[in-house]
Design an enzyme around this catalytic site. Structure first.
Site, PDB file in Angstrom:
ATOM      1  N   SER A  57       0.850  -1.202   0.000  1.00  0.00           N
ATOM      2  CA  SER A  57       0.000   0.000   0.000  1.00  0.00           C
ATOM      3  C   SER A  57       0.882   1.247   0.000  1.00  0.00           C
ATOM      4  CB  SER A  57      -0.928   0.013   1.225  1.00  0.00           C
ATOM      5  OG  SER A  57      -0.204  -0.294   2.404  1.00  0.00           O
ATOM      6  N   LYS A 124       5.125 -11.179   3.502  1.00  0.00           N
ATOM      7  CA  LYS A 124       3.711 -11.449   3.198  1.00  0.00           C
ATOM      8  C   LYS A 124       3.574 -11.585   1.707  1.00  0.00           C
ATOM      9  CE  LYS A 124       0.255  -8.219   3.236  1.00  0.00           C
ATOM     10  NZ  LYS A 124      -0.233  -8.364   1.837  1.00  0.00           N
ATOM     11  N   GLU A 193      -8.903 -10.360   3.752  1.00  0.00           N
ATOM     12  CA  GLU A 193      -9.305  -8.978   3.434  1.00  0.00           C
ATOM     13  C   GLU A 193     -10.667  -8.923   2.737  1.00  0.00           C
ATOM     14  OE1 GLU A 193      -6.302  -6.463   1.729  1.00  0.00           O
ATOM     15  OE2 GLU A 193      -7.760  -4.913   1.157  1.00  0.00           O
TER      16      GLU A 193
HETATM   17  O1  KIV Z   1      -0.335  -3.474   1.569  1.00  0.00           O
HETATM   18  C1  KIV Z   1      -0.963  -3.464   2.628  1.00  0.00           C
HETATM   19  O2  KIV Z   1      -0.998  -2.466   3.351  1.00  0.00           O
HETATM   20  C2  KIV Z   1      -1.679  -4.682   3.004  1.00  0.00           C
HETATM   21  C3  KIV Z   1      -2.476  -4.679   4.271  1.00  0.00           C
HETATM   22  C4  KIV Z   1      -3.564  -3.737   4.261  1.00  0.00           C
HETATM   23  C5  KIV Z   1      -2.904  -6.045   4.666  1.00  0.00           C
HETATM   24  O3  KIV Z   1      -1.603  -5.644   2.307  1.00  0.00           O
END
Ligand code: KIV
Length: 294
Positions: A57, A124, A193
């Site tokens: 993000s 992640k 999500e």
């Molecule tokens: O990129 C991000 O901030 C995310 C979270 C909102 C889980 O993947």
């Protein structure tokens, strides 16, 4: 009146580790926040977050891209390194950007960079069943993996926009399959999500690893939100599942307006912000003849 209060099972270690997060299944809720640099890392960590995610993000809230698809590994590494300097206790997780884990080999190479160059302690990656080989390989290599299913923003083109997922019986079953597949592949937790709360409950019950919700109701083992959303620092859009706890963007504009006024009116800097010579040096300095150069 009973004085008994239920204390949730909790495993807290400092610094936080992936196994300690995993052990919080059905225990004290896991609190996660994104951060993207030294100061946001310090703030999230000092507040007591269990996990700090340098999310992709970053692309939108820090770098101003339209979506998360354009951010590169090099840009992510730069921000993971900066966040690392600010995060002392929380588990630092780096988000693998679009196309950085398309094969097992690229996943290993890029996740390895996040650990070695960035100082992250886990990665992640978005996807369920299709990324099982990558999750398995990373876990085998000793890199803890946080999985991410449901509305995975890197698939926004395929979904036709940022839309809630798992809204039919078939889609709900597919999400449960995704969650069980990433668990079997070795993920230590899974982000869920933008799914209906009933489906989030089924997913949470279906796996023994913690579910970390964002737009998945309050039934998951933890929650994650985006730093700029919580503080009101991102004005382009606010998803339904965000709670803005502050309006720091608006406040900053007002504060900067005061500064501009003070500068223009000669009220800043004041005495307290100014260096002065001692009286004797000041007296000598006043005698210096200054000639203007043409
Ligand atoms: O990129 C991000 O901030 C995310 C979270 C909102 C889980 O993947």
């Amino acid at each position: 009146m009973s004085t008994h209060t239920e204390t949730p099972k909790t495993t807290k270690v400092s610094p936080m580790t992936a196994p300690a997060i995993q052990a919080r299944k059905n225990g004290e809720k896991i609190c996660c926040m994104t951060a993207y640099d030294y100061s946001s890392g310090v703030i999230a960590d000092s507040a007591g977050m269990d996990l700090v995610l340098v999310g992709d993000s970053l692309a939108m809230v820090v770098l101003g891209y339209e979506d998360s698809l354009s951010v590169t590994m090099d840009e992510m590494i730069h921000h993971v390194r900066a966040t690392r300097r600010g995060v002392k206790n929380a588990l630092l997780v780096a988000d693998m950007p679009f196309m950085s884990f398309r094969t097992v080999e690229t996943a290993l190479e890029n996740a390895g960079r996040f650990i070695q160059e960035g100082g992250a302690r886990a990665v992640k990656l978005e996807g369920g069943v299709p990324v099982v080989p990558q999750i398995q390989a990373l876990t085998d290599a000793g890199i803890p993996v946080m999985a991410h299913i449901g509305l995975t923003p890197q698939h926004v083109a395929k979904f036709g926009g940022f839309k809630a997922q798992g809204k039919s019986v078939e889609a709900a079953k597919a999400l449960i399959e995704d969650a069980q597949a990433v668990e079997a592949a070795g993920a230590f937790c899974v982000v869920v999500e933008a799914v209906p709360v009933e489906v989030a409950q089924l997913i949470t019950d279906a796996v023994d690893i913690p579910t970390i919700g964002i737009g998945a109701g309050n039934v998951t083992d933890g929650q994650v939100l985006v730093y700029h959303d919580v503080l009101g620092l991102f004005d382009r859009f606010t998803p339904k599942f965000v709670r803005k706890y502050a309006q720091q963007g608006k406040e900053a504009i007002e504060v900067f307006g005061q500064y501009i006024n003070d500068v223009r009116l000669g009220r800043f800097p004041g005495d307290k912000n100014t260096f002065y010579l001692s009286d004797d040096v000041a007296a000598q300095v006043r005698k210096i003849k200054v000639k203007k150069k043409k």
